[in-house]
Design an enzyme around this catalytic site. Structure first.
Site, PDB file in Angstrom:
ATOM      1  N   VAL A 207      35.205  -4.342 -31.771  1.00  0.00           N
ATOM      2  CA  VAL A 207      35.706  -5.363 -32.690  1.00  0.00           C
ATOM      3  C   VAL A 207      37.202  -5.560 -32.537  1.00  0.00           C
ATOM      4  O   VAL A 207      37.693  -6.689 -32.423  1.00  0.00           O
ATOM      5  CB  VAL A 207      35.361  -4.992 -34.151  1.00  0.00           C
ATOM      6  CG1 VAL A 207      35.963  -6.003 -35.121  1.00  0.00           C
ATOM      7  CG2 VAL A 207      33.853  -4.915 -34.348  1.00  0.00           C
TER       8      VAL A 207
ATOM      9  N   ARG B  99      42.782   6.819 -27.579  1.00  0.00           N
ATOM     10  CA  ARG B  99      42.901   7.068 -26.138  1.00  0.00           C
ATOM     11  C   ARG B  99      43.830   6.025 -25.519  1.00  0.00           C
ATOM     12  O   ARG B  99      43.377   4.969 -25.041  1.00  0.00           O
ATOM     13  CB  ARG B  99      41.524   7.028 -25.486  1.00  0.00           C
ATOM     14  CG  ARG B  99      40.605   8.152 -25.950  1.00  0.00           C
ATOM     15  CD  ARG B  99      39.276   8.143 -25.227  1.00  0.00           C
ATOM     16  NE  ARG B  99      38.462   7.006 -25.628  1.00  0.00           N
ATOM     17  CZ  ARG B  99      37.659   7.009 -26.695  1.00  0.00           C
ATOM     18  NH1 ARG B  99      37.575   8.072 -27.470  1.00  0.00           N
ATOM     19  NH2 ARG B  99      36.939   5.945 -26.985  1.00  0.00           N
TER      20      ARG B  99
ATOM     21  N   LYS C  88      32.815  -0.745 -44.220  1.00  0.00           N
ATOM     22  CA  LYS C  88      31.820  -0.770 -45.304  1.00  0.00           C
ATOM     23  C   LYS C  88      31.650   0.583 -45.977  1.00  0.00           C
ATOM     24  O   LYS C  88      31.496   0.667 -47.192  1.00  0.00           O
ATOM     25  CB  LYS C  88      30.484  -1.263 -44.780  1.00  0.00           C
ATOM     26  CG  LYS C  88      29.970  -0.491 -43.585  1.00  0.00           C
ATOM     27  CD  LYS C  88      28.735  -1.122 -42.988  1.00  0.00           C
ATOM     28  CE  LYS C  88      28.376  -0.470 -41.658  1.00  0.00           C
ATOM     29  NZ  LYS C  88      29.307  -0.823 -40.586  1.00  0.00           N
TER      30      LYS C  88
ATOM     31  N   VAL D 173      30.401  -6.693 -44.419  1.00  0.00           N
ATOM     32  CA  VAL D 173      28.991  -6.978 -44.712  1.00  0.00           C
ATOM     33  C   VAL D 173      28.534  -8.178 -43.896  1.00  0.00           C
ATOM     34  O   VAL D 173      29.135  -9.244 -43.968  1.00  0.00           O
ATOM     35  CB  VAL D 173      28.776  -7.269 -46.215  1.00  0.00           C
ATOM     36  CG1 VAL D 173      27.311  -7.570 -46.486  1.00  0.00           C
ATOM     37  CG2 VAL D 173      29.258  -6.109 -47.068  1.00  0.00           C
TER      38      VAL D 173
ATOM     39  N   ILE E 207      28.705 -13.698 -40.914  1.00  0.00           N
ATOM     40  CA  ILE E 207      28.197 -14.549 -41.984  1.00  0.00           C
ATOM     41  C   ILE E 207      29.178 -14.595 -43.147  1.00  0.00           C
ATOM     42  O   ILE E 207      29.520 -13.558 -43.712  1.00  0.00           O
ATOM     43  CB  ILE E 207      26.839 -14.026 -42.502  1.00  0.00           C
ATOM     44  CG1 ILE E 207      25.833 -13.911 -41.355  1.00  0.00           C
ATOM     45  CG2 ILE E 207      26.295 -14.933 -43.588  1.00  0.00           C
ATOM     46  CD1 ILE E 207      24.537 -13.233 -41.743  1.00  0.00           C
TER      47      ILE E 207
ATOM     48  N   GLY F 252      21.315  -2.073 -26.361  1.00  0.00           N
ATOM     49  CA  GLY F 252      22.603  -1.889 -27.019  1.00  0.00           C
ATOM     50  C   GLY F 252      22.614  -2.234 -28.491  1.00  0.00           C
ATOM     51  O   GLY F 252      23.673  -2.230 -29.123  1.00  0.00           O
TER      52      GLY F 252
ATOM     53  N   ASP G 228      23.601   2.499 -43.599  1.00  0.00           N
ATOM     54  CA  ASP G 228      24.448   1.330 -43.350  1.00  0.00           C
ATOM     55  C   ASP G 228      24.139   0.220 -44.352  1.00  0.00           C
ATOM     56  O   ASP G 228      25.040  -0.348 -44.978  1.00  0.00           O
ATOM     57  CB  ASP G 228      24.212   0.836 -41.919  1.00  0.00           C
ATOM     58  CG  ASP G 228      24.958  -0.438 -41.604  1.00  0.00           C
ATOM     59  OD1 ASP G 228      26.142  -0.360 -41.236  1.00  0.00           O
ATOM     60  OD2 ASP G 228      24.357  -1.536 -41.718  1.00  0.00           O
TER      61      ASP G 228
ATOM     62  N   LYS H  16      26.424  -1.553 -47.677  1.00  0.00           N
ATOM     63  CA  LYS H  16      26.591  -2.993 -47.859  1.00  0.00           C
ATOM     64  C   LYS H  16      26.019  -3.457 -49.197  1.00  0.00           C
ATOM     65  O   LYS H  16      26.590  -4.334 -49.859  1.00  0.00           O
ATOM     66  CB  LYS H  16      25.924  -3.728 -46.694  1.00  0.00           C
ATOM     67  CG  LYS H  16      26.583  -3.432 -45.357  1.00  0.00           C
ATOM     68  CD  LYS H  16      25.770  -3.967 -44.188  1.00  0.00           C
ATOM     69  CE  LYS H  16      26.429  -3.635 -42.866  1.00  0.00           C
ATOM     70  NZ  LYS H  16      25.607  -4.057 -41.701  1.00  0.00           N
TER      71      LYS H  16
END
Length: 430
Positions: A17, A49, A107, A134, A138, A189, A203, A207
């Protein structure tokens, strides 16, 4: 007239991200400046790193000392995309102390310590924005706390984890078992090497806590959210769902009690009718269904994860925070005035689908129906199949509390004619 002195941004984390945030800031610099009213400058990037090559980022900006970066004193906005509780929490609070506003995608931290972070932001007249925490790209947080601020939200129900939706969608459309679908998600992935946070609902629960707090103007923490994973969902469950005209999704559900005096927040697998909009959400996509008094039913749909989609949400917050900075103002903070208590799961009322392994002989159905009646659980439909002395009995209830259903199942297990409870699943989205 555009201000020439740039607003300085510190980026904490430069993974999937963070690298996309940096890329968009660079490639869309002129557009961002025009939308904000001042240039935006990437003033530093904190990483673990530093030797790793990061295309498009000046190596001179890279540092391993995140604390020193947020303490510089000339940083206007800190973008936190490192995740986890620490050091993220300390870095965010330090950023406020040194005059910066914060945009976060964290989150887990917001679900655990959102109230304290909002308080720290308020103490220092700073912004705390977290659209990316979240449902990825969207737009959801901002509509809930701004566009619907004048409305009364009664329910928020949605698919907020792309990994689990991909797995369940594969099981539904191909007949694959759970492990086979998980292996495919990992290969593509969509799933981490350790998928526990996703498939066990952690997770989604984080949220759900964030969404419930915003929707109901009350403090809802991660510990308040009932959580049930999806690892026990089987191909047989999908077959039963199809017989009912349903599919199965891992849902985050936040709702206001009928009397308005409390709220509930929960994450668990559930059967939903194929006619419900959430039933058609495929692959790794997310969707959230909102029900309110005035606006009625709204649905928000799109990619719920990934570098570019999540970075889009981060950049949207960055533009908003930078505009506030130029105006000398701040956006909406925490709204917890309602202070509604969170009811325990036992008080949640919904429909249930129960599959029982029973002896195939006369009187079994009557015994089972008596147990349901004794616990105040009304039966909607019953389907029985069997041969060679063994049978499967599928019961779908009318709406009942979780506590009453639990008592019913315990009593069923004590019947000599009940060999076992094959599965129990809630039915949502009526």
């Amino acid at each position: 007239m555009m201000r020439t002195r740039p607003l300085k941004v510190a980026l904490l984390g430069c993974g999937v991200v963070g690298s996309e945030v940096a890329r968009i800031m660079t490639t869309h610099a002129d557009d961002l400046a025009a939308r904000i009213g001042a240039p935006v400058e990437l003033a530093g990037v904190a990483v673990r790193r530093p030797s790793r090559v990061r295309e498009g980022i000046d190596p001179a900006l890279v540092t391993t000392d995140a604390t020193a970066l947020v303490k510089r004193g000339d940083i206007d906005v800190v973008v936190e995309v490192i995740g986890g509780i620490e050091p993220a929490r300390s870095l965010i609070t330090t950023a406020f102390e040194y005059g910066a506003s914060v945009v976060s995608a964290n989150k887990a931290l917001l679900a655990q310590d959102g109230a304290a972070l909002h308080a720290a932001a308020g103490d220092h007249d700073a912004d705390l924005y977290y659209e990316a925490a979240v449902a990825g790209a969207i737009p959801l947080i901002r509509p809930l706390r701004e566009s619907l601020a004048g409305d009364k939200i009664n329910r928020v129900m949605g698919i907020v984890n792309g990994t689990t939706n991909f797995i369940l969608d594969k099981m539904d459309t191909t007949g694959a078992g759970y492990q086979e679908a998980l292996d495919e998600a990992t290969a593509l992935g969509y799933a981490e090497a350790d998928p526990t946070a996703d498939v066990e609902g952690f997770d989604a629960a984080a949220k759900a806590a964030i969404l419930a707090g915003i929707a109901f103007h009350s403090r809802v923490r991660l510990d308040d959210v009932y959580r049930e994973g999806m690892t026990e969902v089987t191909a047989a469950d999908f077959a039963s769902a199809k017989n009912m005209g349903c599919t199965i999704k891992l849902l985050a559900i936040c709702e206001r009690a009928a009397d308005g005096g409390s709220v509930t927040a929960r994450v668990h697998p559930a059967m939903i009718p194929l006619t419900h909009p959430l039933a058609s959400v495929r692959g790794a996509y997310n969707a959230v269904f909102v029900e309110s008094d005035a606006a009625g039913q709204l649905m928000f749909y799109g990619p719920g994860a990934g570098g570019a989609p999540t970075a889009s949400a981060v950049l949207g917050d960055l533009v908003a925070v930078c505009r506030n900075r130029l105006a000398g103002s701040t956006g909406p903070g925490e709204s917890a005035y309602a202070a509604l208590p969170v009811s325990p799961m036992g008080e949640v009322v919904t429909r249930y689908h129960i599959s029982l392994d029973v002896a195939d002989k006369p009187g079994v159905l009557a015994q089972v129906a008596t147990v349901f009646a004794e616990h105040g659980v009304s039966i909607d439909t019953v389907r029985q199949t069997g041969k060679d002395g063994e049978a499967s009995l599928v019961v779908v209830t009318h709406r009942a509390s979780d506590a009453s259903l639990t008592g019913t199942v315990e009593a069923l297990r004590n019947l000599d004619t009940v060999r076992g409870v094959a599965s129990i699943m809630r039915v949502e989205g009526e």
